[in-house]
Scaffold this motif. Structure first.
Motif, PDB file in Angstrom:
ATOM      1  N   HIS A 123      70.536  31.859  38.683  1.00 34.39           N
ATOM      2  CA  HIS A 123      71.110  33.184  38.895  1.00 34.39           C
ATOM      3  C   HIS A 123      70.702  33.804  40.236  1.00 34.39           C
ATOM      4  N   THR A 124      69.918  33.096  41.041  1.00 35.96           N
ATOM      5  CA  THR A 124      69.437  33.612  42.333  1.00 35.96           C
ATOM      6  C   THR A 124      68.836  35.008  42.144  1.00 35.96           C
ATOM      7  N   CYS A 125      68.061  35.164  41.108  1.00 34.15           N
ATOM      8  CA  CYS A 125      67.470  36.457  40.779  1.00 34.15           C
ATOM      9  C   CYS A 125      65.949  36.373  40.906  1.00 34.15           C
TER      10      CYS A 125
ATOM     11  N   GLN B 252      67.235  40.522  44.727  1.00 36.72           N
ATOM     12  CA  GLN B 252      66.795  41.087  43.453  1.00 36.72           C
ATOM     13  C   GLN B 252      67.959  41.377  42.517  1.00 36.72           C
ATOM     14  N   LYS B 253      69.133  41.635  43.098  1.00 37.07           N
ATOM     15  CA  LYS B 253      70.290  41.984  42.271  1.00 37.07           C
ATOM     16  C   LYS B 253      70.746  40.808  41.425  1.00 37.07           C
ATOM     17  N   GLY B 254      70.572  39.592  41.955  1.00 39.80           N
ATOM     18  CA  GLY B 254      70.953  38.413  41.190  1.00 39.80           C
ATOM     19  C   GLY B 254      72.450  38.302  40.977  1.00 39.80           C
ATOM     20  N   ARG B 255      72.833  37.408  40.101  1.00 41.62           N
ATOM     21  CA  ARG B 255      74.247  37.178  39.794  1.00 41.62           C
ATOM     22  C   ARG B 255      74.548  37.616  38.364  1.00 41.62           C
TER      23      ARG B 255
ATOM     24  N   VAL C 116      55.563  43.812  43.082  1.00 44.17           N
ATOM     25  CA  VAL C 116      54.739  42.692  43.534  1.00 44.17           C
ATOM     26  C   VAL C 116      55.288  42.079  44.821  1.00 44.17           C
ATOM     27  N   THR C 117      56.619  41.984  44.932  1.00 43.05           N
ATOM     28  CA  THR C 117      57.183  41.350  46.117  1.00 43.05           C
ATOM     29  C   THR C 117      56.837  42.116  47.395  1.00 43.05           C
TER      30      THR C 117
ATOM     31  N   LEU D  57      61.497  42.089  53.359  1.00 44.14           N
ATOM     32  CA  LEU D  57      61.906  43.164  52.453  1.00 44.14           C
ATOM     33  C   LEU D  57      63.417  43.165  52.256  1.00 44.14           C
ATOM     34  N   ASP D  58      64.142  42.945  53.333  1.00 42.53           N
ATOM     35  CA  ASP D  58      65.611  42.912  53.245  1.00 42.53           C
ATOM     36  C   ASP D  58      66.075  41.761  52.364  1.00 42.53           C
TER      37      ASP D  58
END
Length: 573
Positions: free
Chosen positions: A242-244, A218-221, A469-470, A211-212
């Motif tokens: 974007h690591t999102c 989730q914030k992404g770049r 979903v995550t 979860l962490d």
């Protein structure tokens, strides 16, 4: 503030539990004055600790000594405050009593408002709640705390000297640290939790670490966001560049969205491995400590290694769904009813959940049935303890399932239906009721109300406030790791899986407050009718009914085994 629920609500919850649990403890201590079943092992080990004998260990005990250390502290406080020094099993049972009445509701009263605050930030409901000074939401949250504490497989052990209650408390302490973002406290609390039960590692490290990680990624770049209904290629490129993480709400998600989210998480981690490592470092410390213990001990369990060998028991992930559905029947009935009864045949007040049937869903459904039938056929493990001990309810459930050769296969669709209901419930309650009835209740004449009244045949849908979903993916992974490795099927093993599912279950429903000409009195009335989840009342009644029945069976329906005449055997979870 003493509790995030408020002093008044917390006091009411505590008083209710004080009365109910006190009656239960008194009945048990009056009727069952000697250690019963596993209490025999725990009681004698605790006596050694209370005599400052920390070296002698009963090889039949499989769990670490956290319960006995806590008992030592609890007894020491009792001697200081009350001058009591008795070590009878009836006095040792007061440890779980105190946890169930005071510690669990206090901690849950801290956790649930934080989860509600996250909901406020996501759906911007704070402005609505402020009009009633948070009164009714706090009552609903307090009611939820009461119901969770009354959960039958947990409530039963408030009056017995078992590990389950203290173990649950220790995991909730870690979860509270996780919600507050206290990483150092989390590591310490997580290490303490491992002293109560080894499987806590899955919830403290995998679940909370997952979860962490998801929350941070989730914030992404650069504020990147996915377009509506992205393709798999869009998700892959967005996650890598974007690591999102792509994360759809459970209410809106199709099966393909679960696959997209899983792929998205994996690619986002690969694209920024050092960022991911920094986020999960506290949880890696917990996993390292647990791995070191397993290497040193030569096994996951301390004693009785022959009867507690870890195995792959995939059928456990089928059994968890009827377990959740049975105990949470009052909370799941909208999905269970609306899933099989056509909307047209239901009264408008009962039209809660629209079932969306897609071709993909049909394929997935048949795939689930096929895989489940294979699991039932090839991987149904019946532990010798299950069919050798008729004091547990699982003995009778498995005897029924195995009584007919085809019966265990025929119940597979039930597993699937229960799974759909349990997961869909995390998406929130979609109501198709006509909330414009508020106009008739309040006498508020607004243009919006007039339009709603004129379109009653097409009432407005209220968007649910559910999980993403995550969360479902992380919860499923953790539940699988915790249960699949256990060959023995016991309701106690599923307490934490149910608990974290129930904590995330949306209770406060979307509000239908008037926008013009409103006042606090009218808004409070609308809030009660639209936001307070009346399923909580049914849940309380259901839990109390189960607790009364199981308590009565335990206390007054004992029987004797021919090989042990004179010894009363009692039914329990």
């Amino acid at each position: 503030m003493f509790s995030s629920l408020g002093v008044g609500v917390f006091t009411i919850v505590t008083l209710c539990l004080l009365v109910i649990v006190s009656v239960w403890l008194r009945l048990v201590n009056t009727t069952v004055q000697d250690p019963y079943l596993d209490e025999v092992f725990h009681y004698h080990q605790a006596k050694l600790f209370l005599q400052n004998n920390f070296r002698e260990w009963n090889p039949k005990i499989t769990t670490p000594p956290g319960l006995y250390i806590l008992t030592y502290v609890h007894a020491s406080l009792g001697r200081i405050l009350l001058g009591s020094s008795t070590v009878a099993v009836t006095s040792l049972r007061h440890l779980n009593y105190d946890i169930g009445v005071f510690c669990l509701p206090y901690l849950l009263g801290k956790i649930l408002p934080r989860l509600a605050d996250e909901l406020d930030k996501k759906y911007r409901l704070a402005s609505f709640r402020s009009k009633t000074k948070d009164g009714l939401p706090k009552i609903a949250l307090g009611h939820t705390v009461l119901n969770i504490c009354l959960f039958p497989p947990l409530f039963f052990f408030y009056a017995l000297y078992y590990t389950d209650v203290s173990s649950t408390l220790s995991v909730l302490c870690v979860y509270y640290c996780h919600l507050r973002g206290h990483r150092k406290s989390l590591v310490f609390a997580g290490l303490v939790s491992l002293w109560f039960r080894q499987t806590n590692i899955f919830w403290t490290a995998i679940f909370m670490g997952g979860l962490d990680l998801v929350r941070s990624l989730q914030k992404g770049r650069r504020g990147f966001e996915y377009e509506a209904s992205p393709t798999f290629l869009d998700v892959i490129l967005g996650s890598w560049r974007h690591t999102c993480i792509y994360d759809e709400s459970v209410h809106q998600a199709l099966f393909s969205d679960y696959a997209k989210s899983a792929i998205s998480v994996a690619i986002a981690i690969l694209s920024s491995p050092w960022v991911a490592l920094r986020i999960i470092m506290p949880y890696i410390i917990l996993l390292t400590a647990f791995g070191s213990f397993v290497i040193w001990n030569g096994s996951v369990v301390l004693g009785d290694k022959e009867n507690h060998v870890a195995s792959i028991h995939l059928a456990q992930m089928l059994y968890i769904w009827p377990f959740i559905t049975f105990f949470s029947l009052p909370m799941l009935w909208p999905w269970l009813v609306n899933g099989i009864v056509p909307q047209q045949l239901l009264p408008r007040q009962l039209r809660f959940h629209k079932v969306r049937c897609h071709r993909t869903a049909i394929v997935v459904g048949f795939g689930f049935l096929g895989v489940s039938l294979g699991i039932v056929h090839y991987n149904t493990i019946v532990h010798p303890f299950t069919l050798a001990d008729n004091r547990h309810y699982m003995f009778y459930i498995f005897r029924i399932l195995l009584s007919k050769s085809l019966l265990k296969y025929l119940v597979v669709p039930v597993y699937g239906y229960c799974a759909l209901a349990a997961i869909a419930a995390l998406g929130g309650l979609e109501s198709t009721q006509d909330f414009s009835i508020q106009k008739e209740l309040d006498g508020v004449d607004t243009k919006q109300g007039e339009q709603a009244l004129n379109t009653r045949d097409k009432p407005p849908n209220i968007t649910p406030q559910g999980k993403s979903v995550t969360f479902v993916l992380v919860w499923l992974l953790t539940t699988a790791l915790c249960l699949v490795t256990a060959p023995l099927v016991e309701p106690r093993y599923s307490i934490l899986a149910w608990l974290f599912w129930r904590l995330q279950l949306p209770v406060l429903q979307p509000l239908a407050l008037s926008q013009k000409g409103s006042n606090v009195r009218n808004d409070a009335k609308a809030l009660w009718n639209s936001a307070y989840d009346h399923r909580l009342i049914l849940e309380t009644a259901w839990f109390m009914f189960i607790n009364v029945v199981t308590g009565y069976m335990f206390l007054y329906k004992g029987f004797e085994w021919p090989q042990e005449p004179g010894n009363v055997q009692r039914f329990m979870w």
